[in-house]
Design an enzyme around this catalytic site. Structure first.
Site, PDB file in Angstrom:
ATOM      1  N   LYS A 126       0.871  -1.189   0.000  1.00 59.68           N
ATOM      2  CA  LYS A 126       0.000   0.000   0.000  1.00 59.68           C
ATOM      3  C   LYS A 126       0.898   1.226   0.000  1.00 59.68           C
ATOM      4  CE  LYS A 126      -4.375   1.099   0.078  1.00 59.68           C
ATOM      5  NZ  LYS A 126      -5.535   0.316  -0.430  1.00 59.68           N
ATOM      6  N   ASP A 166      -6.785   4.319  -4.808  1.00 64.18           N
ATOM      7  CA  ASP A 166      -7.513   4.184  -3.545  1.00 64.18           C
ATOM      8  C   ASP A 166      -8.160   5.559  -3.350  1.00 64.18           C
ATOM      9  OD1 ASP A 166      -7.732   2.210  -1.067  1.00 64.18           O
ATOM     10  OD2 ASP A 166      -7.430   4.190  -0.180  1.00 64.18           O
ATOM     11  N   ALA A 242     -18.740   3.360  -3.762  1.00 61.36           N
ATOM     12  CA  ALA A 242     -20.182   3.569  -3.569  1.00 61.36           C
ATOM     13  C   ALA A 242     -20.895   3.543  -4.918  1.00 61.36           C
ATOM     14  CB  ALA A 242     -20.429   4.907  -2.864  1.00 61.36           C
TER      15      ALA A 242
HETATM   16  O1  2IT Z   1      -8.058  -1.445  -1.039  1.00 59.35           O
HETATM   17  C1  2IT Z   1      -7.909  -1.978  -2.151  1.00 59.35           C
HETATM   18  O2  2IT Z   1      -7.990  -3.199  -2.308  1.00 59.35           O
HETATM   19  C2  2IT Z   1      -7.629  -1.102  -3.294  1.00 59.35           C
HETATM   20  N1  2IT Z   1      -7.560   0.108  -3.104  1.00 59.35           N
HETATM   21  C3  2IT Z   1      -7.372  -1.689  -4.652  1.00 59.35           C
HETATM   22  C4  2IT Z   1      -5.969  -2.156  -4.780  1.00 59.35           C
HETATM   23  C5  2IT Z   1      -5.570  -2.598  -6.167  1.00 59.35           C
HETATM   24  O3  2IT Z   1      -4.378  -2.925  -6.318  1.00 59.35           O
HETATM   25  O4  2IT Z   1      -6.383  -2.628  -7.084  1.00 59.35           O
END
Ligand code: 2IT
Length: 444
Positions: A126, A166, A242
């Site tokens: 992340k 994200d 959403a």
């Molecule tokens: O929280 C998540 O799973 C995402 N923001 C997507 C992450 C992704 O690599 O598509």
């Protein structure tokens, strides 16, 4: 080597002081996996749990940028490369003023188990920045993305680490980030997901998190002999997740009566559908992070500085951010007859709320419910590797199968007396594969 859960958590808190969200995420996983863990001496001997709780690599860097007035700003950029036992690090980038090391470590930690649940070959990671896109011009956002990538490019790669979006990072930001990577490396490759369709993106990726969440809810409902049709949903947030969820709920004959933003929530008794749904995309594109204009546009009610968990609904679907639903919200939902909650946001409920919800309704955690987003990111990676594109029907079909399998995994490991324990099911189901891969790969 720790065989006592409390000592494990105490040690973690001492070694990572004030990382409250990270502690919360670890405690939830470790709490439900612990008995299973200590029953397997191979795991304990290899100290798997302590190793899992430390990121393989944490990158923190300066992101300087210039605003439209010519003023110089600086933000902090992060990328947590948490676990690569199952594949390249994979997970989104969050641009929001609240971003810090604790939040990104909690998200990265969750991502390990979520990605494992998808059954696709992806490790967990992340990243992001405390940069706030709110009120910024398009040019400012572009310059920020270019500066952020000017450091990140040396750490990522199609076989190393593949970020995505994200909160605060959507198609526009992915475009600017991709452009800068390509320029720096002179290389066109699948180093990000959520790309535009013309340049390596996958159909259904924008809808995937919301669609996947509703497919998962559908399986939870079916499991207790119910269906989406005719049910009323309370949704929070108004962004990509959403939007996708509301679209799918409408398609399946359910009704969504709320959305929310940092300014408050909208109650639309008629249901959010048709042009109202498209309006959500317009709201996001303004970069103002507010939902109140919806009330004026469509004659719905707006409740300032409140959360939507006080309305009457059958199913609650938090789609905004972590800890957006607390103990008193949970009590209010139960009081009003809500009988199911699926977290489409990551760690949407506080630990106290989760405990109460589990006693009073069917509750499933984000790492299971919202795994459809990263799953279709995994499918985007596959398509990039093959240099081919699948049709929307093909991607959606694969997404459906993945969500069905995640639900079955949760049932397999979370079955007991009474309700399915989706927290335990998702955590053990996600943990086993990662732990076994780590064992097989030695002490690394
Ligand atoms: O929280 C998540 O799973 C995402 N923001 C997507 C992450 C992704 O690599 O598509």
């Amino acid at each position: 080597m720790r065989t006592d859960l409390n000592i494990f958590m105490e040690d973690l808190k001492i070694s990572t002081p004030r990382q409250y969200e990270f502690h919360q995420a670890v405690e939830e996983v470790v709490g439900s996996v612990w008995d299973f863990y200590v029953q397997n001496p191979n795991y304990v001997k290899a100290n798997i749990m302590e190793r899992m709780a430390v990121p393989e690599r944490t990158i923190i860097f300066r992101v300087p940028w210039v605003n439209d007035m010519g003023e110089v700003h600086v933000n902090t950029g992060f990328r947590i490369e948490f676990n690569s036992a199952l594949g390249p690090y994979k997970g989104g980038l969050r641009f929001h003023s609240s971003v810090n090391l604790s939040i990104l470590k909690f998200l990265g930690f969750e991502q390990i188990f979520k990605n494992s649940l998808t059954t696709l070959p992806m490790g967990g990671g992340k990243g992001g920045s405390n940069f706030s896109p709110k009120g910024k011009s398009d040019n400012e956002i572009m310059r920020f993305c270019q500066s952020y990538m000017s450091e990140l490019f040396r750490h990522i790669g199609a076989n190393t680490d593949v970020p995505a979006g994200d909160i605060g990072v959507g198609g526009r930001e992915i475009g600017y980030l991709f452009g800068q990577y390509k320029r720096l490396k002179n290389e066109f490759s699948g180093i990000l997901t959520g790309k535009g369709l013309a340049w390596g993106g996958s159909l259904v990726r924008p809808e995937a998190t919301g669609y996947g969440a509703v497919y998962f809810i559908q399986h939870m409902l079916n499991h207790i002999g119910k269906d989406v049709e005719g049910l009323t949903f309370a949704v929070s947030g108004f962004g990509n997740v959403a939007w996708g969820a509301i679209k799918k709920i409408n398609e399946l004959g359910g009704k969504v009566v709320t959305i929310s933003g940092p300014d408050g929530y909208i109650y639309d008794e008629e249901g959010i559908q048709g042009e109202k749904l498209d309006y959500l995309l317009e709201l996001r594109a303004t970069n103002n992070d507010i939902v109140e204009p919806y009330a004026k546009e469509f004659g719905a009610q707006f409740y300032a500085n409140k959360r939507p968990w006080e309305v009457k609904c059958d199913v609650a679907l938090p789609c905004a951010t972590q800890n957006e639903l607390n103990f008193s919200d949970a009590k209010e939902l139960v009081k009003n007859g809500c009988f199911m909650l699926g977290e489409a946001s990551n760690m949407g409920c506080t630990a106290e709320a989760v405990e109460y919800l589990q006693e009073n309704m069917d509750y499933a955690p984000g790492k299971a419910v919202n795994a459809g987003g990263v799953a279709v990111s995994g499918l985007e990676m596959s398509q990039n590797s093959m240099r081919m594109n699948w049709s929307a029907e093909e991607v959606d079909e694969k997404l459906k199968v993945i969500m069905k399998n995640i639900h079955s995994t949760c049932v397999k490991y979370g079955k007991g007396e009474g309700r399915i324990n989706y927290v335990k099911g998702a955590n053990i189901g996600g943990f086993v594969k990662v732990a076994d891969a780590m064992l097989a790969q030695g002490i690394v």
